[in-house]
Scaffold this motif. Structure first.
Motif, PDB file in Angstrom:
ATOM      1  N   ARG A 158       7.764   2.802  -7.690  1.00  0.00           N
ATOM      2  CA  ARG A 158       7.432   3.546  -6.403  1.00  0.00           C
ATOM      3  C   ARG A 158       6.242   3.386  -6.005  1.00  0.00           C
ATOM      4  O   ARG A 158       5.888   3.439  -4.675  1.00  0.00           O
ATOM      5  CB  ARG A 158       7.646   5.085  -6.726  1.00  0.00           C
ATOM      6  CG  ARG A 158       6.802   5.544  -7.890  1.00  0.00           C
ATOM      7  CD  ARG A 158       7.099   7.054  -8.179  1.00  0.00           C
ATOM      8  NE  ARG A 158       6.317   7.730  -9.346  1.00  0.00           N
ATOM      9  CZ  ARG A 158       4.987   7.897  -9.308  1.00  0.00           C
ATOM     10  NH1 ARG A 158       4.363   8.087  -8.238  1.00  0.00           N
ATOM     11  NH2 ARG A 158       4.298   8.364 -10.252  1.00  0.00           N
ATOM     12  N   MET A 159       4.987   3.249  -6.908  1.00  0.00           N
ATOM     13  CA  MET A 159       3.986   2.879  -6.286  1.00  0.00           C
ATOM     14  C   MET A 159       3.899   1.435  -5.730  1.00  0.00           C
ATOM     15  O   MET A 159       3.036   1.255  -4.745  1.00  0.00           O
ATOM     16  CB  MET A 159       2.771   2.918  -7.641  1.00  0.00           C
ATOM     17  CG  MET A 159       2.646   4.177  -8.135  1.00  0.00           C
ATOM     18  SD  MET A 159       2.157   5.558  -7.012  1.00  0.00           S
ATOM     19  CE  MET A 159       0.582   4.714  -6.557  1.00  0.00           C
ATOM     20  N   LEU A 160       4.762   0.337  -6.325  1.00  0.00           N
ATOM     21  CA  LEU A 160       4.728  -0.881  -5.531  1.00  0.00           C
ATOM     22  C   LEU A 160       5.289  -0.920  -4.394  1.00  0.00           C
ATOM     23  O   LEU A 160       4.761  -1.449  -3.459  1.00  0.00           O
ATOM     24  CB  LEU A 160       5.658  -1.610  -6.562  1.00  0.00           C
ATOM     25  CG  LEU A 160       5.296  -3.271  -6.349  1.00  0.00           C
ATOM     26  CD1 LEU A 160       3.892  -3.609  -6.624  1.00  0.00           C
ATOM     27  CD2 LEU A 160       6.325  -3.918  -7.121  1.00  0.00           C
ATOM     28  N   GLU A 161       6.335   0.155  -4.075  1.00  0.00           N
ATOM     29  CA  GLU A 161       6.942   0.264  -2.821  1.00  0.00           C
ATOM     30  C   GLU A 161       5.946   0.916  -1.811  1.00  0.00           C
ATOM     31  O   GLU A 161       5.728   0.594  -0.608  1.00  0.00           O
ATOM     32  CB  GLU A 161       8.128   1.000  -2.945  1.00  0.00           C
ATOM     33  CG  GLU A 161       9.221   0.150  -3.511  1.00  0.00           C
ATOM     34  CD  GLU A 161      10.667   1.506  -3.706  1.00  0.00           C
ATOM     35  OE1 GLU A 161      10.204   2.319  -3.279  1.00  0.00           O
ATOM     36  OE2 GLU A 161      11.614   0.730  -4.225  1.00  0.00           O
ATOM     37  N   SER A 162       5.196   1.793  -2.228  1.00  0.00           N
ATOM     38  CA  SER A 162       4.257   2.626  -1.466  1.00  0.00           C
ATOM     39  C   SER A 162       3.024   1.378  -1.127  1.00  0.00           C
ATOM     40  O   SER A 162       2.404   1.333   0.134  1.00  0.00           O
ATOM     41  CB  SER A 162       3.552   3.609  -2.305  1.00  0.00           C
ATOM     42  OG  SER A 162       2.393   4.332  -1.376  1.00  0.00           O
ATOM     43  N   HIS A 163       2.787   0.580  -1.940  1.00  0.00           N
ATOM     44  CA  HIS A 163       1.617  -0.403  -1.669  1.00  0.00           C
ATOM     45  C   HIS A 163       2.219  -1.406  -0.717  1.00  0.00           C
ATOM     46  O   HIS A 163       1.323  -1.930   0.021  1.00  0.00           O
ATOM     47  CB  HIS A 163       1.288  -0.786  -2.894  1.00  0.00           C
ATOM     48  CG  HIS A 163      -0.018  -1.929  -3.073  1.00  0.00           C
ATOM     49  ND1 HIS A 163      -1.392  -1.337  -2.495  1.00  0.00           N
ATOM     50  CD2 HIS A 163      -0.201  -3.145  -2.899  1.00  0.00           C
ATOM     51  CE1 HIS A 163      -2.210  -2.370  -2.576  1.00  0.00           C
ATOM     52  NE2 HIS A 163      -1.186  -3.727  -3.070  1.00  0.00           N
ATOM     53  N   LEU A 164       3.420  -1.906  -0.889  1.00  0.00           N
ATOM     54  CA  LEU A 164       3.856  -3.281  -0.074  1.00  0.00           C
ATOM     55  C   LEU A 164       4.923  -2.882   0.806  1.00  0.00           C
ATOM     56  O   LEU A 164       5.030  -3.739   1.943  1.00  0.00           O
ATOM     57  CB  LEU A 164       4.383  -4.074  -1.213  1.00  0.00           C
ATOM     58  CG  LEU A 164       3.768  -4.740  -2.049  1.00  0.00           C
ATOM     59  CD1 LEU A 164       4.474  -5.636  -3.034  1.00  0.00           C
ATOM     60  CD2 LEU A 164       2.574  -5.687  -1.667  1.00  0.00           C
TER      61      LEU A 164
END
Length: 459
Positions: free
Chosen positions: A52-58
């Motif tokens: 979820r953090m990777l999706e938020s970042h990218l």
């Protein structure tokens, strides 16, 4: 994954593919794992950021698009293999909806496939076949060749050099303007006069010289000589003939037969040579006949050969040639420079042969379909066994890899074509070849022109 195929015009098809949700999830998760290692997310060590953090970042769309770029080619290839299609060009891919881990993914691909040849008459065709005929002269020539392999060299003292002699000599070459020529000097060099090992004019000047004689003469290098700096140049050679030797052949008798073979008598050796020559001739004539039968069937067929297939086949032929000369220790680029031809020119030279080969492949494919021919499974297993042994792998692993990447299908194709050609030959009617045509075929065979083409997968 499911796929449906619709035939279109101009040898094209449309493949409609449905990728199940689990395959989409697998692709997305694989991309997430990859991006975790590459992308630094503030507050997390490399490889530790939650999805979820990777999706938020990218951004989810970015991850999905990256996953799609990775997986779409393999999904397309899988559909092609499962549907037993033969694409001949790059596909046009279309999709309206993005990846969906719950609903899956749908896309379509439009691609040109191999055209189908329209067969004419292919059974019962009358095809000329050369007779197998070995003469006594052929046997004696082979016997003389064998005799030459057991020849010895004896000293000549009572006459000058003649063509066919072996001489031991020193020589030194100088430019007419002064200065030595690199590589044009040697001591105690053994040369067979008339063999063409050195320049023709050089060897001719040795004829008539006596042992111990010294002589100087000029030789002009030909314009096509390998070393450019010497082309057309006149070089002065100083030569010292030290010894003259001639080939001494053993007598043709039973003792020679025992020494040269496993036979006890010369008559037995002659008989074995005849059998060997007849068997080689039978193989040669059979190869010629197979080629002629395929030529005849292809002439009766109608097929439009796509340019893209000709281009691919021409490239394949050039690559095969380059592999063969590399195996002989010759760099292809060096060969092209020496031959004065570019790689593109070489490809253009083989283009007609490439088109002919493609046409015959398509004709054989049509025979396979028309006769319901199946490849020999034992042959395929045998071939895969060789590949596995060479790579130190298990045959089952090699077969599975080949099924996934489509090369198993290619192997099946080649063996099916061989059986199709066998079928055509069995159903052809051999006729007597006119004498003039037979002479032409024999001349081509002696020059290596009658070898069976690679379209059959045979040597």
């Amino acid at each position: 994954m499911t796929a449906n195929v619709t035939k279109l015009e101009d040898n094209k098809v449309r493949i409609e593919v449905e990728v199940p949700p689990e395959a989409v999830r697998e692709g997305v998760e694989a991309k997430v794992r990859e991006l975790r290692q590459k992308v630094r997310v503030p507050g997390f060590r490399p490889g530790k950021a939650p999805r979820r953090m990777l999706e938020s970042h990218l951004g989810r769309d970015y991850i999905y698009m990256e996953a799609l770029q990775d997986r779409l080619p393999s999904w397309y290839s899988q559909a092609v293999i499962e549907q037993n299609l033969r694409p001949i060009d790059r596909p046009e891919i279309h999709f309206d909806e993005p990846l969906d881990e719950e609903e899956g993914f749908r896309f379509s691909a439009t691609v040109a496939v191999r055209p189908e040849a329209k067969l004419g008459r292919y059974k019962g065709l009358e095809v000329p076949k050369r007779k197998v005929e070995i003469t006594e002269e052929d046997v004696e020539a082979r016997l003389e060749e064998l005799r030459g392999q057991f020849a010895t060299l004896g000293a000549v003292e009572d006459r000058p050099v003649a063509e066919g002699d072996f001489v031991i000599l020193d020589f030194n070459g100088e430019k007419m303007t002064g200065g030595e020529v690199p590589g044009a000097s040697a001591e105690d060099y053994m040369l067979e006069v008339g063999s063409g090992e050195i320049l023709e004019d050089f060897e001719k000047n040795l004829v008539g010289m006596k042992a111990g004689e010294r002589k100087q003469f000029a030789v002009t290098f030909p314009m096509d000589y390998e070393e450019e700096s010497l082309r057309g140049q006149s070089v002065l050679f100083r030569v010292h003939v030290k010894e003259i030797k001639e080939r001494e052949l053993p007598p043709l008798d039973d003792e020679f037969a025992k020494e040269a073979s496993e036979f006890e008598t010369l008559d037995e050796l002659r008989g074995a040579i005849r059998e060997e020559l007849e068997e080689a001739a039978r193989r040669q004539v059979e190869g010629e006949f197979r080629t002629a039968v395929l030529d005849a069937v292809a002439k009766e067929a109608e097929v439009e050969v796509p340019e893209v297939m000709v281009e691919d086949k021409a490239e394949e032929m050039v690559e095969s040639f380059e592999r063969s000369i590399r195996a002989q220790g010759v760099d292809p680029e060096s060969y092209y420079r020496m031959a004065g031809v570019s790689r593109d020119e070489m490809k253009e030279r083989v283009r007609d042969d490439a088109a002919d080969t493609v046409k015959k492949e398509l004709v054989l494919d049509a025979v396979v379909a028309a006769e319901g021919i199946e490849p020999d499974r034992e042959q395929i297993e045998h071939e895969i066994g060789h590949i596995a042994e060479d790579g130190g792998r298990k045959p089952e692993e090699v077969a599975e890899t080949m099924r996934r990447n489509g090369t198993y299908q290619i192997l099946e194709e080649e063996f099916a074509r061989q059986k199709a050609l066998d079928f055509l030959v069995e159903n052809a009617v051999p006729t007597e070849m006119p004498e003039e045509e037979e002479e032409k075929v024999e001349a081509a065979a002696e020059g290596g022109g009658a070898a069976e083409k690679s379209v059959t997968g045979e040597e």
